[in-house]
Design an enzyme around this catalytic site. Structure first.
Site, mmCIF file in Angstrom:
data_model
loop_
_atom_site.group_PDB
_atom_site.id
_atom_site.type_symbol
_atom_site.label_atom_id
_atom_site.label_comp_id
_atom_site.label_asym_id
_atom_site.label_seq_id
_atom_site.Cartn_x
_atom_site.Cartn_y
_atom_site.Cartn_z
ATOM 1 N N GLY A 112 0.765 -0.945 0.113
ATOM 2 C CA GLY A 112 0.273 -0.417 -0.155
ATOM 3 C C GLY A 112 0.655 1.409 0.139
ATOM 4 N N ASP A 148 -13.705 2.878 11.699
ATOM 5 C CA ASP A 148 -13.470 3.949 11.701
ATOM 6 C C ASP A 148 -12.443 4.190 13.279
ATOM 7 O OD1 ASP A 148 -10.910 5.444 9.877
ATOM 8 O OD2 ASP A 148 -12.416 6.572 10.975
ATOM 9 N N THR A 165 1.158 5.991 3.664
ATOM 10 C CA THR A 165 2.884 5.897 3.366
ATOM 11 C C THR A 165 3.482 6.912 3.608
ATOM 12 O OG1 THR A 165 2.411 3.707 2.508
ATOM 13 C CG2 THR A 165 4.310 4.752 2.196
ATOM 14 N N HIS A 171 -9.550 3.178 18.009
ATOM 15 C CA HIS A 171 -9.502 3.585 19.013
ATOM 16 C C HIS A 171 -10.540 3.996 20.356
ATOM 17 C CE1 HIS A 171 -7.546 4.122 15.530
ATOM 18 N NE2 HIS A 171 -7.927 5.419 14.406
ATOM 19 N N ASP A 218 -3.166 -0.313 16.770
ATOM 20 C CA ASP A 218 -3.846 1.117 16.929
ATOM 21 C C ASP A 218 -3.264 2.194 17.043
ATOM 22 O OD1 ASP A 218 -5.421 2.740 18.115
ATOM 23 O OD2 ASP A 218 -7.314 0.764 17.877
ATOM 24 N N HIS A 219 -3.027 3.137 16.008
ATOM 25 C CA HIS A 219 -1.772 4.121 15.866
ATOM 26 C C HIS A 219 -2.244 5.155 17.990
ATOM 27 C CE1 HIS A 219 -4.594 6.870 13.962
ATOM 28 N NE2 HIS A 219 -4.148 7.916 14.765
ATOM 29 N N SER A 260 1.711 3.382 -1.809
ATOM 30 C CA SER A 260 1.819 4.344 -3.209
ATOM 31 C C SER A 260 0.335 5.568 -2.260
ATOM 32 C CB SER A 260 0.764 4.159 -4.607
ATOM 33 O OG SER A 260 -0.057 3.444 -4.000
HETATM 34 C C1 BG6 Z 1 -7.801 6.408 11.889
HETATM 35 C C2 BG6 Z 1 -8.833 7.139 10.947
HETATM 36 O O1 BG6 Z 1 -7.113 5.896 11.733
HETATM 37 O O2 BG6 Z 1 -7.396 7.966 12.002
HETATM 38 C C3 BG6 Z 1 -8.430 8.440 10.384
HETATM 39 O O3 BG6 Z 1 -8.946 5.910 9.946
HETATM 40 C C4 BG6 Z 1 -9.226 9.331 11.388
HETATM 41 O O4 BG6 Z 1 -10.064 8.590 9.582
HETATM 42 C C5 BG6 Z 1 -7.570 9.196 12.218
HETATM 43 O O5 BG6 Z 1 -8.579 10.987 10.579
HETATM 44 C C6 BG6 Z 1 -7.390 10.090 13.612
HETATM 45 O O6 BG6 Z 1 -6.562 10.073 13.362
HETATM 46 P P1 BG6 Z 1 -5.266 11.047 14.953
HETATM 47 O O7 BG6 Z 1 -3.941 11.002 15.388
HETATM 48 O O8 BG6 Z 1 -5.235 12.115 13.268
HETATM 49 O O9 BG6 Z 1 -6.148 11.369 15.911
#
Ligand code: BG6
Length: 503
Positions: A27, A246, A33, A251, A188-189, A29
């Site tokens: 992924g 999403d 990324t 999150h 999960d960032h 492109s």
């Molecule tokens: C992502 C979602 O996981 O998190 C996006 O797919 C969302 O839709 C984003 O905008 C929000 O992340 P952050 O770090 O900007 O709060």
């Protein structure tokens, strides 16, 4: 009021990664990324956190030559010393995800790079692709002997993990056919955000909060993750995913688990995962029929703000003109265990809202009896503890004070610890999680069981949204872009006697 101690160290950093590696991004492109992953790797590189010998191999459908790909990425990273050198570590191999020959080509490119850069078979595959492709890619990597029986291989999967419970289970099965759970990193960032990690430190490195962290002292809890951006160029994914897949299934529910979990015996990935799983298992499951009672959904419509016209969701490129995909949701959930019985958790998230802010607020009970009631009119406001996840990262506690003067009057004030007081930039969440993948540390990652139970919990909600077409028409409310969501969301919490804390 500032509660920081100036003498404390300003930063506390992990040791650099010293073993050579190859990072293979599927992924490559895409937006993620260019906007998140490569800037994060570059930042690690420029801070001296990466070894001398490493390479990044981008893989995607778009045909690129190495140089073109470097140029494409270069636009996404800041001009800093070392940028040109960094870009030389990047290569590209175009891949048609469905075609076996593509993986053969990829394998030979990979082997050539491994030989040239001497990274052995230390491979980190990062799957930044839509969930429909993930399982197929893992399968192909497995069948082409790119991951199987290679102990130094790790596979990183971006959220959402699967599309629903069934596909998440299938994906987990496929992953575990070729890899051990230790080799899988489900990202999960949000868990990489400094302030999210600090929820656990705050709760379990201070003794004064834990005794009151329960139904006896807490009235309710709110979690808000609001964004000002719309879907942008991601309509292809978002129009099918919607806000529940999403933001909520990952999150938001992760934030909830950190606030609600029991103290683990030690700060170890497995123990923390176990405690989170217990929270997920205690979530009161709603039936599809009950969904309207516990939720409000919305979709943004066109609005003019300061003379600028903000398009409605259905006017965004790539969104179906009759789309019923929610871009906003508010939800009330309960955790059925001794600690939280009867305490409502209000969850809220949306796109194109008034402000970008992510916050957890813990609302304590009001005083049981006011000794001031004959002297001071009005209610005594309850204490609120706030974890501001972003922006202006902070922890705040509100309490009542007397306004100076001869008359007895109250005012609520805020005791505040701001991360700005450290005077240092907070590391980006992707930097942190990438660093942990390279080091093999699972603390900030999501386990297989947790993912599946989270899907289970949201299944009736998704079924309601996707399979009760007529009902949904009445349950997805319009809200003007740039506002706080539909009016029904205000009513939703008001009828329980509360109001949204973030507004
Ligand atoms: C992502 C979602 O996981 O998190 C996006 O797919 C969302 O839709 C984003 O905008 C929000 O992340 P952050 O770090 O900007 O709060």
């Amino acid at each position: 009021m500032v509660a920081s101690r100036k003498k404390n160290p300003k930063t506390c950093m992990l040791e650099p990664v010293c073993e050579p590696f190859g990072l293979i991004i599927f992924g490559a492109s895409g937006d993620l990324t260019r906007k998140k992953l490569i800037p994060a790797v570059f930042s690690l590189y420029s801070r001296g956190m990466l070894p001398e010998r490493f390479f990044i191999l981008g893989a995607a459908r778009t045909p690129f030559k190495d140089e073109e790909f470097r140029k494409h990425l270069s636009e996404g990273i800041s001009e800093k010393e070392g940028k040109a050198e960094f870009l030389k570590h990047i290569y590209y191999s175009s891949v048609d995800y469905q075609r076996p020959e593509s993986y053969k080509n990829l394998k030979s490119t990979l082997q050539r790079l491994e030989k040239k850069i001497k990274t052995q078979k230390r491979r980190l595959f990062y799957l930044a692709v839509p969930p429909v492709l993930t399982e197929n890619i893992v399968q192909s990597l497995g069948e082409n002997s790119l991951i199987k029986n290679l102990p130094d291989v790790r596979v990183v999967i971006e959220k959402p993990f699967g599309w629903d419970l069934e596909s998440a289970r299938a994906l987990n099965r496929t992953l575990l056919k070729y890899l051990t759970e230790e080799q899988v990193f489900r990202i999960d960032h949000y868990l990489g955000k400094e302030t999210v990690q600090d929820i656990l430190l705050f709760r379990f490195a201070n003794s004064i909060f834990e005794p009151i962290w329960n139904r006896n002292h807490i009235e309710h809890i709110q979690i808000t993750a609001s964004e000002t951006i719309g879907v942008g160029e991601r309509a292809g994914y978002y129009d099918k995913a919607g806000i529940i897949r999403d933001m909520f299934q990952n999150h938001i529910i992760q934030l909830l688990s950190l606030v609600a979990m029991e103290p683990p015996a030690c700060f170890e990935p497995k123990r923390i995962r176990d405690e989170k799983v217990k929270v997920f298992r205690s979530l009161r499951q709603m039936s599809k029929k009950e969904v309207p009672e516990y939720t409000v959904f919305g979709q943004y419509i066109r609005n003019r703000i300061d003379g600028e016209v903000i398009p409605g969701y259905r006017d965004e490129p790539g969104v179906k003109k009759d789309s019923k995909t929610p871009t906003f949701a508010a939800m009330k959930v309960f955790i059925d265990n001794w600690r939280w019985q009867g305490v409502p958790f209000y969850l809220r998230s949306g796109k194109r809202l008034q402000k970008r802010i992510t916050e957890v607020s813990v609302h304590f009970k009001t005083v049981p009896h006011s000794i001031f009631k004959d002297i001071v009119s009005g209610d005594i406001k309850p204490n609120v503890l706030i974890f501001r996840i972003q922006p202006d990262e902070a922890i705040e506690l509100t309490f009542q004070t007397k306004i100076p003067g001869t008359k007895l009057c109250f005012r609520d004030v805020v005791m505040n610890f701001s991360y700005r007081d450290y005077g240092t930039e907070l590391p980006d969440a992707y930097e942190r999680v990438l660093m942990d993948c390279l080091r093999g540390d699972h603390l900030l990652f999501v386990g297989q069981e947790g993912v599946e139970i989270a899907w289970e919990f949201f299944t009736p909600v998704l079924e309601f949204l996707e399979k009760s077409k007529r009902l949904v028409l009445f349950h997805i409310h319009d809200y003007k872009a740039g506002t706080w969501g539909p009016w029904e969301a205000e009513e939703f919490i008001k009828k329980d006697g509360y109001q949204w804390w973030v507004k």
